[in-house]
Design a protein around this motif. Sequence first.
Motif, short mmCIF file in Angstrom:
data_model
loop_
_atom_site.label_atom_id
_atom_site.label_comp_id
_atom_site.label_asym_id
_atom_site.label_seq_id
_atom_site.Cartn_x
_atom_site.Cartn_y
_atom_site.Cartn_z
N PHE A 139 -4.06 11.30 -2.47
CA PHE A 139 -3.96 9.88 -2.81
C PHE A 139 -2.74 9.26 -2.12
N ASP A 140 -1.65 10.01 -2.07
CA ASP A 140 -0.43 9.50 -1.45
C ASP A 140 -0.65 9.16 0.02
N PHE A 141 -1.34 10.04 0.75
CA PHE A 141 -1.57 9.78 2.17
C PHE A 141 -2.44 8.55 2.37
N VAL A 142 -3.47 8.39 1.56
CA VAL A 142 -4.32 7.21 1.68
C VAL A 142 -3.50 5.94 1.45
N LYS A 143 -2.62 5.98 0.48
CA LYS A 143 -1.80 4.80 0.16
C LYS A 143 -0.88 4.40 1.31
N ARG A 144 -0.28 5.37 1.99
CA ARG A 144 0.78 5.04 2.94
C ARG A 144 0.33 5.05 4.41
N ALA A 145 -0.82 5.62 4.71
CA ALA A 145 -1.28 5.69 6.10
C ALA A 145 -2.14 4.48 6.45
N SER A 146 -2.45 4.34 7.73
CA SER A 146 -3.25 3.20 8.18
C SER A 146 -4.61 3.62 8.73
N GLY A 147 -4.92 4.92 8.68
CA GLY A 147 -6.21 5.38 9.17
C GLY A 147 -6.32 6.89 9.09
N VAL A 148 -7.52 7.39 9.34
CA VAL A 148 -7.81 8.82 9.21
C VAL A 148 -6.91 9.67 10.09
N LEU A 149 -6.64 9.22 11.31
CA LEU A 149 -5.89 10.04 12.26
C LEU A 149 -4.41 9.69 12.30
#
Length: 230
Positions: free
Chosen positions: A186-196
């Motif tokens: 969940f943390d990565f989805v919140k702070r990233a801007s895309g899958v890669l």
Amino acid sequence: MPNVFAFTFARGGSKGVPRKNVRLLGKKPLIGWAIELSQQLPFVTAHYVSTDDQEIADVSLSFNAQIIERPDELATDTASEWLAWQHAVNHLIAQGIARDEDIFLSLPATAPLRTLDDIQGAYQQFLTNGLDILVTATDAQRNPYFNMLKPSVQGGFELVCQGDAHRRQDAPVCYDMTTVCYLTTFDFVKRASGVLDGSVDMYRVSPRSAVDIDTEQDFRLAEFYLSEQL
């Protein structure tokens, strides 16, 4: 110990195969394949369907999924699905259902031929390797260093990626990313801007599992594989 939440993101306005998410494949609506598979995974806490469409919601509820109402602005042809991922993640955290450290498992409806072994293997690899996100892929049928072309600025066509490969075996190994599953936090989805947008791991799946329904031809291929299995 983090919980694992499964998600399927399903817009009502699919163009390649109209109403594909609720269209019957075999005797089951397409979206039902993803929901039923997640319910067989012992590590999955719950399955959420994010949708803007009432029929998709009703069908998903009939398979005992839970619904996240997807805002209209996140359900257009041009809207990034990543933003829908962020909306779903923020919704569950705001409701006190999930935490940043919990695991996000995306099971798109368009890959109905995925298997339990595919998801269990991907999940174990994700836990072991500790990278930001895991995607699934299959061996590419075409290679940009050998037999994929693009228009040349000088006119005519040229290889997508220039190199010295004169045989396919000499070209760098390439993979086709699939929609079998995506695993992250969940943390990565919140702070990233895309899958890669982070450290990416890859889990290989078979071409059969990788069938991605985007056209009528894809739908027919999935029907063929199912009839062959029966």
